[in-house]
Design an enzyme around this catalytic site. Structure first.
Site, PDB file in Angstrom:
ATOM      1  N   ARG A 209      51.694  42.363  38.179  1.00 13.79           N
ATOM      2  CA  ARG A 209      51.267  41.989  36.865  1.00 13.79           C
ATOM      3  C   ARG A 209      52.388  41.918  35.935  1.00 13.79           C
ATOM      4  NH1 ARG A 209      46.534  44.832  38.171  1.00 13.79           N
ATOM      5  NH2 ARG A 209      47.535  46.668  37.288  1.00 13.79           N
ATOM      6  N   PHE A 225      41.346  34.222  43.511  1.00 14.69           N
ATOM      7  CA  PHE A 225      40.712  35.376  43.707  1.00 14.69           C
ATOM      8  C   PHE A 225      40.974  36.387  42.666  1.00 14.69           C
ATOM      9  CE2 PHE A 225      42.273  33.601  47.725  1.00 14.69           C
ATOM     10  CZ  PHE A 225      41.203  33.673  48.706  1.00 14.69           C
ATOM     11  N   ASP A 247      37.004  32.873  41.264  1.00 15.66           N
ATOM     12  CA  ASP A 247      36.629  33.898  42.228  1.00 15.66           C
ATOM     13  C   ASP A 247      35.023  33.409  42.372  1.00 15.66           C
ATOM     14  OD1 ASP A 247      37.633  37.121  42.394  1.00 15.66           O
ATOM     15  OD2 ASP A 247      35.551  36.772  43.015  1.00 15.66           O
ATOM     16  N   SER A 248      34.447  34.006  43.406  1.00 18.24           N
ATOM     17  CA  SER A 248      33.026  33.644  43.877  1.00 18.24           C
ATOM     18  C   SER A 248      32.387  34.559  43.168  1.00 18.24           C
ATOM     19  CB  SER A 248      33.050  33.937  45.487  1.00 18.24           C
ATOM     20  OG  SER A 248      33.547  35.182  46.007  1.00 18.24           O
ATOM     21  N   ASN A 275      34.486  28.775  45.614  1.00 15.49           N
ATOM     22  CA  ASN A 275      35.226  29.459  46.966  1.00 15.49           C
ATOM     23  C   ASN A 275      36.418  28.796  46.908  1.00 15.49           C
ATOM     24  OD1 ASN A 275      36.109  29.643  49.448  1.00 15.49           O
ATOM     25  ND2 ASN A 275      34.134  29.333  50.565  1.00 15.49           N
ATOM     26  N   ASP A 296      45.580  36.612  45.646  1.00 19.24           N
ATOM     27  CA  ASP A 296      45.474  37.854  45.999  1.00 19.24           C
ATOM     28  C   ASP A 296      43.986  38.023  46.529  1.00 19.24           C
ATOM     29  OD1 ASP A 296      45.998  40.693  46.037  1.00 19.24           O
ATOM     30  OD2 ASP A 296      45.262  40.892  44.100  1.00 19.24           O
ATOM     31  N   CYS A 336      46.350  42.445  51.517  1.00 20.30           N
ATOM     32  CA  CYS A 336      46.536  44.101  51.481  1.00 20.30           C
ATOM     33  C   CYS A 336      45.560  44.548  52.934  1.00 20.30           C
ATOM     34  CB  CYS A 336      45.515  44.506  50.459  1.00 20.30           C
ATOM     35  SG  CYS A 336      43.934  43.532  50.293  1.00 20.30           S
TER      36      CYS A 336
HETATM   37  N1  SAH Z   1      43.608  39.747  42.181  1.00 21.56           N
HETATM   38  C1  SAH Z   1      42.622  40.641  41.784  1.00 21.56           C
HETATM   39  C2  SAH Z   1      41.949  41.374  43.068  1.00 21.56           C
HETATM   40  C3  SAH Z   1      41.035  40.537  43.899  1.00 21.56           C
HETATM   41  S1  SAH Z   1      39.951  41.198  44.843  1.00 21.56           S
HETATM   42  C4  SAH Z   1      43.123  41.712  40.561  1.00 21.56           C
HETATM   43  O1  SAH Z   1      44.433  41.860  40.806  1.00 21.56           O
HETATM   44  O2  SAH Z   1      42.429  42.434  40.018  1.00 21.56           O
HETATM   45  C5  SAH Z   1      39.521  39.896  45.718  1.00 21.56           C
HETATM   46  C6  SAH Z   1      38.588  39.310  44.882  1.00 21.56           C
HETATM   47  O3  SAH Z   1      38.249  38.046  45.813  1.00 21.56           O
HETATM   48  C7  SAH Z   1      37.132  39.703  44.609  1.00 21.56           C
HETATM   49  O4  SAH Z   1      36.881  39.559  43.353  1.00 21.56           O
HETATM   50  C8  SAH Z   1      36.151  38.698  45.276  1.00 21.56           C
HETATM   51  O5  SAH Z   1      35.027  38.469  44.806  1.00 21.56           O
HETATM   52  C9  SAH Z   1      37.012  37.448  45.603  1.00 21.56           C
HETATM   53  N2  SAH Z   1      36.722  36.574  46.814  1.00 21.56           N
HETATM   54  C10 SAH Z   1      36.577  36.868  48.091  1.00 21.56           C
HETATM   55  N3  SAH Z   1      36.384  35.763  48.776  1.00 21.56           N
HETATM   56  C11 SAH Z   1      36.388  34.852  48.019  1.00 21.56           C
HETATM   57  C12 SAH Z   1      36.277  33.283  48.018  1.00 21.56           C
HETATM   58  N4  SAH Z   1      36.405  32.862  49.403  1.00 21.56           N
HETATM   59  N5  SAH Z   1      36.315  32.645  47.175  1.00 21.56           N
HETATM   60  C13 SAH Z   1      36.647  33.033  45.891  1.00 21.56           C
HETATM   61  N6  SAH Z   1      36.628  34.460  45.806  1.00 21.56           N
HETATM   62  C14 SAH Z   1      36.487  35.176  46.754  1.00 21.56           C
END
Ligand code: SAH
Length: 392
Positions: A209, A225, A247-248, A275, A296, A336
């Site tokens: 960050r 994400f 995000d989803s 998605n 991420d 991760c």
């Molecule tokens: N980058 C964030 C953490 C990501 S955690 C941070 O630093 O705070 C992963 C995220 O991906 C979750 O919020 C989950 O809702 C989302 N997610 C998982 N699969 C997804 C998809 N296919 N499309 C969109 N979002 C997705």
């Protein structure tokens, strides 16, 4: 005190720093093992290797907490907690107002224990049976050490089933209602310690960050994400021209919007409930361009068997993301998944760039922040792998 005697050769991994003893590696046991209790660990010739916490219900039969001979008692636990918090405070310069991981399990020689603090609320995860059985002692010591307003337990993780435990989520002391506010490098975030992912916030991404803050000025940023907008809001606050978060999860996006508003950057942030796989394609079709993309995702590979599928998933999003960048553009891409090794991740990036017809440079390789110490000799403890790529 029971003794675990390892098969010949099985001491090598332990001597190289790894703290786990698998049930299949034990030649014989002297004395009666108790679940949650302590055992002495020796090599085949009876040489002392250390002392470990035992759970016969787990494939990981024992986890070393010392190479010495000290008991796992109140004094040891208090001392380890004190050391771990002093290291964060004095050496790393961290403090709970910005969110801190005080204890990272094996990284702090406290296998199975995670302790985070957000402002005046402490959040614990008890991931193993021996730690689960010491819940009251942990709460007592954390209360003494940090005097928090509340202690919340977020042991609602699937991995507890391997230990013969159910998921648990509860307030252990004090009261919490609503989110807690932290402030990291000038960005304020609301952290939902009761319902958020992990313990509420991705503390492990702190260094990335900060790098996003460094690189975001004047740029068009995509945070895929985005969860509660950790990267997106940091970028906007650091002067990004425009930010799109994807995000989803509806709840995560609602929190992301609140975070943007809290920092006065809502008008430069847009969030879409989509998605990511689909949206990266459609952004490409629409001819949308970005200068900084953050990928991420959650762990695609949950076990060894799913690595091949995960590889394809990572490749797909990385390929699409690279195609959205102009020359000079940056991609921060993360995994991760424990099972996605750095070597495999790099090979995936190479294939993604090749198929995207993009030439790229590795600007940096980064990992989890230093309050999540990696154990030398225990690759599993370095679970976060990130590459910063620059398109040339
Ligand atoms: N980058 C964030 C953490 C990501 S955690 C941070 O630093 O705070 C992963 C995220 O991906 C979750 O919020 C989950 O809702 C989302 N997610 C998982 N699969 C997804 C998809 N296919 N499309 C969109 N979002 C997705």
């Amino acid at each position: 005190m029971p003794t675990l005697i390892l098969q010949r050769g099985k001491e090598q991994r332990i001597l190289s720093g790894h703290p786990w003893i698998y049930a299949g590696e034990v030649k014989k046991t002297r004395g009666e093992l108790t679940d949650g209790g302590v055992a002495r660990v020796q090599d085949h010739a009876g040489r002392h290797l250390g002392m470990a916490l035992v759970n016969t219900r787990s494939k990981i039969l024992a986890r070393l907490y010392t190479r010495g001979r000290e008991a796992f008692d109140r004094g040891l636990l208090a001392q380890r907690l004190e050391e771990a918090s002093r290291f964060r405070r004095e050496f790393l310069g961290l403090d709970p107002t910005s969110g801190v991981r005080w204890v990272f399990s094996e990284g702090d020689r406290l296998p199975g224990l995670i302790v985070d603090q957000y402002a005046d609320v402490v959040v614990v995860q008890l991931l193993t049976l021996p730690m689960d059985l010491r819940r009251d002692l942990v709460v007592e010591l954390l209360s003494e050490l940090f005097s928090p307003r509340a202690i919340v337990e977020r042991s609602d993780v699937g991995s507890r089933t391997h230990e013969g435990l159910e998921p648990v989520k509860q307030v252990l002391s004090g009261e919490v209602s609503g989110p807690v506010t932290i402030e990291e490098s000038g960005t304020r975030y609301l952290v939902d310690v009761l319902a958020g992912q992990k313990t509420g916030f991705f503390l492990d991404q702190r260094d990335n960050r900060n790098l996003v803050r460094h690189h975001a000025g004047g740029r068009r940023v995509l945070d895929a994400f985005c969860y509660t907008g950790g990267f997106a809001v940091a970028a906007a606050k650091a002067g990004a021209q425009e930010v799109l978060g994807l995000d989803s999860s509806e709840e995560a996006l609602a929190a992301a919007k609140e975070n943007a508003a809290l920092n006065g950057v809502a008008e430069r942030c847009e969030f879409e409930q989509v998605n990511v796989f689909d949206r990266l394609r459609s952004l490409g079709r629409e001819g949308k361009r970005f200068d900084l993309v953050v990928l991420d995702p959650p762990a695609f590979a949950k076990n060894k068997a799913s690595v091949a599928g995960a590889f394809r998933g990572y490749k797909e999003i990385n390929l699409r993301a690279l195609k959205l960048l102009d020359r000079g553009g940056l991609l921060l891409t993360c995994s991760c998944s424990q099972h996605m090794t750095e070597t495999l991740f790099e090979r995936m990036l190479l294939e993604a760039a090749r198929d995207a017809r993009v030439e790229a440079r590795i600007l940096r390789r980064t990992t989890q922040a230093a309050d999540h110490p990696v154990v030398l000799g225990m690759p599993e403890s370095q679970y976060l792998k990130c590459f910063w790529l620059r398109v040339v």
